[in-house]
Write a protein that holds these residues in place. Sequence first.
Motif, PDB file in Angstrom:
ATOM      1  N   LEU A 189       0.810  -1.217   0.000  1.00 29.06           N
ATOM      2  CA  LEU A 189       0.000   0.000   0.000  1.00 29.06           C
ATOM      3  C   LEU A 189       0.846   1.271   0.000  1.00 29.06           C
ATOM      4  N   GLY A 190       2.171   1.100   0.039  1.00 24.97           N
ATOM      5  CA  GLY A 190       3.058   2.255  -0.007  1.00 24.97           C
ATOM      6  C   GLY A 190       3.612   2.691   1.328  1.00 24.97           C
ATOM      7  N   VAL A 191       3.344   1.946   2.384  1.00 30.93           N
ATOM      8  CA  VAL A 191       3.887   2.293   3.693  1.00 30.93           C
ATOM      9  C   VAL A 191       5.392   2.031   3.692  1.00 30.93           C
ATOM     10  N   ASN A 192       6.174   3.014   4.111  1.00 35.55           N
ATOM     11  CA  ASN A 192       7.626   2.814   4.224  1.00 35.55           C
ATOM     12  C   ASN A 192       8.195   3.457   5.479  1.00 35.55           C
ATOM     13  N   SER A 193       7.322   3.926   6.347  1.00 33.82           N
ATOM     14  CA  SER A 193       7.761   4.493   7.617  1.00 33.82           C
ATOM     15  C   SER A 193       6.626   4.352   8.618  1.00 33.82           C
TER      16      SER A 193
END
Length: 224
Positions: A189-193
């Motif tokens: 889903l694009g979570v990277n932090s």
Amino acid sequence: MAGGSMNRFYLLIATLAVVGGGVLYYLSRQSKAPAVPIPVSVQPGDTAGFRGYVLGPDSGAVEIVEYADYQCPACQTFGLVEWPYVRERLIATGRVRFVYRDFPLDGPHRWARLAAHAAACADEQGKYWEMHDHIYETQGQWSPSRNAGSIFREQAGKSGLDLGAYDACMSSGKYAGRIQASFEEGARLGVNSTPSFIIGGRLYAGVQPYDRIRALVDSLSRTP
């Protein structure tokens, strides 16, 4: 060597042996902790019927999904400062359905998965949110510890868990796949932090103040 000196010599040797044994025992206790496998292959059973830790009614007008890491200081800030307001004013009032998802950052956070697993074991006994809060409240204690597992166990007791069942759950590592599945879903889903939030289908990175979350909920609640 005189008798008195000989006795003192043997007493010194015995004392050193006791102290040395105590130190070795302490170190072994400090370094011993349950382990959560990394990497792990996700099996269908790991996610069957599970979409995250949910608080709030299905009828809530807005769903908020938080991807977080228990060892992340920013996640702790949200958990201690903003979360109580979100829970009391948006979730308890029926406006929001809140979903917590694990997103452990293994490189900098060696205990993140173990913390997530401790919370999952608490969920088995209906005490997930109590354990969730305790883990964040004590982050400063367990994060630098050589044996975070012992602190999680202490918090499990304070959360009212049956410690025998909790110990068996932790030793099994049974929720490793669930934690990995949550991480992989967040990454897709694009979570990277951490923390990251999905509100109304949009991704918001970083700590979101309660006032901003409320404004978003107000806006989405008015959307036809």
